[in-house]
Design a protein around this motif. Structure first.
Motif, short mmCIF file in Angstrom:
data_model
loop_
_atom_site.label_atom_id
_atom_site.label_comp_id
_atom_site.label_asym_id
_atom_site.label_seq_id
_atom_site.Cartn_x
_atom_site.Cartn_y
_atom_site.Cartn_z
N ILE A 293 0.85 -1.19 0.00
CA ILE A 293 0.00 0.00 0.00
C ILE A 293 0.88 1.24 0.00
CG2 ILE A 293 -1.80 1.27 1.23
CD1 ILE A 293 -2.60 -1.41 2.53
N ALA A 294 0.81 2.03 -1.06
CA ALA A 294 1.60 3.25 -1.16
C ALA A 294 1.00 4.32 -0.26
CB ALA A 294 1.63 3.74 -2.60
N ALA A 295 1.86 5.06 0.43
CA ALA A 295 1.40 6.13 1.32
C ALA A 295 2.47 7.20 1.40
CB ALA A 295 1.09 5.57 2.71
N HIS A 296 2.09 8.36 1.90
CA HIS A 296 2.99 9.51 2.00
C HIS A 296 2.98 10.05 3.41
CE1 HIS A 296 3.10 9.54 -2.41
NE2 HIS A 296 1.79 9.36 -2.34
N GLY A 297 4.14 10.47 3.90
CA GLY A 297 4.25 11.03 5.24
C GLY A 297 5.71 11.29 5.58
N ALA A 298 6.35 12.15 4.80
CA ALA A 298 7.77 12.41 5.00
C ALA A 298 8.05 13.15 6.29
CB ALA A 298 8.33 13.22 3.81
N SER A 299 7.06 13.87 6.83
CA SER A 299 7.22 14.60 8.08
C SER A 299 5.84 14.91 8.64
CB SER A 299 8.02 15.90 7.86
OG SER A 299 7.34 16.77 6.97
#
Length: 440
Positions: A363-369
């Motif tokens: 599952i692709a997700a984003h949350g670099a900060s």
């Protein structure tokens, strides 16, 4: 149609007031379509120009929006009402709010006793001790701190900056997806939103260039912990954006560094540190010191400072000195600083734990900060409702999006790593159910 909506009036102001009452009273809800101009004019026995003028006034006041061929509809967060967050169902774990973990917030201890004040604080609105701490806070990350001032929170500050700089009908570039309260605020000020695409390094230079060429007069963005996607400016991205902005020196650039101390970003490549002619960076303490501390520090150019403080002088005048002293004591407290450091470490660990568990399930997700994870999905409602059945409450992405693809936002601030695996497993199960429903 006029009877259905209860719209009346024979003048533009009368028609606008009738519609406003219907919106404020709930008779016309968010997204409700207003009658076409000519149809309403015929129903009320007035000229189309009168109705058009009424609709224009409502647009400028953030009550309605025009969607081209879609006609005129009530704004999602009309300025005569407040859109409150969805009520969290009983028996589920709330991961939708974007709030910090109370375990990492210090106990608030306002100064006591507080004696009566002779006269007004308008002549000295800022406590010297807090002003010094604020300068050091910005200077720590290379943000020029010659001109600083205070406000009652980030949105209060942004609203004042935009309302002193722009006039109704002007355009503002905002991140897409972006902070939902900002997406509500801009049209409420009578301003037009121009969405700018973002990725894990923040706003895209090409998208910003297109918005600037379209005539936007201000840009509002986040240098790190971007909500809801979590991006932060890399040095390379910051430099590319500065190059684009160099051709538009009259545009006011506002950075909302709302979680400066707990974002987990490896560095802060702020636009405010790049020598732009018109700039402002606002920081709040709600994410790391307490959500009830409605205080913000602002660093900006001299012109922006004069306009902000001039407007504030005419309205609230100053931020409560009791509140200022409370913030100053917290900012100067070494034990509080250590607590904030532990909070940033925990938030980073929790965010990365969920990203890793989701990735292990494809599952692709984003949350670099920041405090959230942004997960692209095909059907937001199906995922939100599906996770609810497993005992999780997450936020549908619709309230954060303009033209960006569908997704859900998960706040990881209180999600311990041990629970991340269970949430990711449940998420995968919901996606499997959703794909089976829609045929893969």
């Amino acid at each position: 149609m006029a009877a259905q909506y209860g719209i009346g009036g024979t003048t533009a102001k009368g028609i606008a007031a009738s519609i406003e009452r219907a919106v404020a009273g709930g008779g016309l809800g968010p997204g409700a379509a207003l009658p076409p101009v000519r149809r309403l004019a015929d129903d009320l026995g007035v000229s189309p120009g009168t109705v058009a003028t009424a609709y224009k006034e409502l647009r400028q006041r953030g009550i309605v929006v025009t969607k081209g061929r879609g006609g005129t509809v009530v704004a999602q967060a009309p300025s005569v009402g407040s859109r409150r967050p969805p009520r969290v169902p009983e028996g589920v774990r709330d991961l939708a709010g974007g709030y910090p973990d109370p375990a990492f917030l210090p106990e608030l201890r306002p100064p006591s006793p507080v004696g009566p004040v002779p006269g007004s604080h308008r002549g000295s609105p800022r406590l010297a001790a807090l002003e010094e701490l604020t300068r050091a806070w910005f200077a720590r990350d290379g943000v020029p701190a010659e001109h600083v001032t205070f406000a009652h929170g980030a949105l209060d500050c942004v609203a004042r900056l935009l309302s002193t700089e722009l006039k109704p009908g002007d355009s503002v570039a905002v991140e897409d997806p972006g902070f939902h309260h900002l997406l509500d605020l801009v049209p409420a000020l009578g301003l037009r939103i121009v969405p700018v695409e973002v990725d894990d390094a923040g706003i895209l230079p090409g998208a910003l260039r297109a918005a600037l060429r379209a005539g936007v007069r201000a840009l509002v963005c986040s240098p790190r912990g971007q909500s809801p996607r979590g991006g932060y400016f890399t040095r390379e991205r910051r430099d590319a954006l500065v190059e684009v902005l160099a051709g538009f020196p009259e545009v006011l650039v506002i950075e909302d560094d709302h979680n400066a101390d707990v974002s987990g970003a490896p560095s802060c490549a702020a636009l405010a540190a790049a020598g732009l002619p018109r700039w402002a960076q606002v920081r709040t303490v709600s994410k790391h010191l307490g959500i009830d501390l409605r205080w913000a520090g602002l660093a900006c150019d001299a012109t922006t400072l004069a306009r902000h403080d001039g407007r504030m002088l005419l309205t609230s005048g100053w931020v409560s000195h009791v509140l200022q002293e409370t913030v100053a004591r917290l900012l100067a407290d070494e034990e509080v600083a250590r607590l904030v450091g532990r909070a940033e470490e925990a938030y980073t660990e929790r965010r990365e734990a969920l990203l890793g568990e989701l990735a292990r399930r494809g599952i692709a997700a984003h949350g670099a900060s920041g405090l959230n994870v942004w997960v692209p999905v095909r059907d937001e409602s199906a995922v939100v409702n599906g996770l609810r059945s497993y005992g999780w409450w997450v936020a549908a992405g619709a309230r954060f999006r303009i033209a960006a693809p569908t997704a859900v936002r998960i706040t990881t601030a209180t999600l311990e790593p041990a629970a991340a695996a269970r949430l990711a497993s449940d998420f995968a199960g919901v996606l499997g159910e959703s794909e089976a429903m829609y045929g893969g």
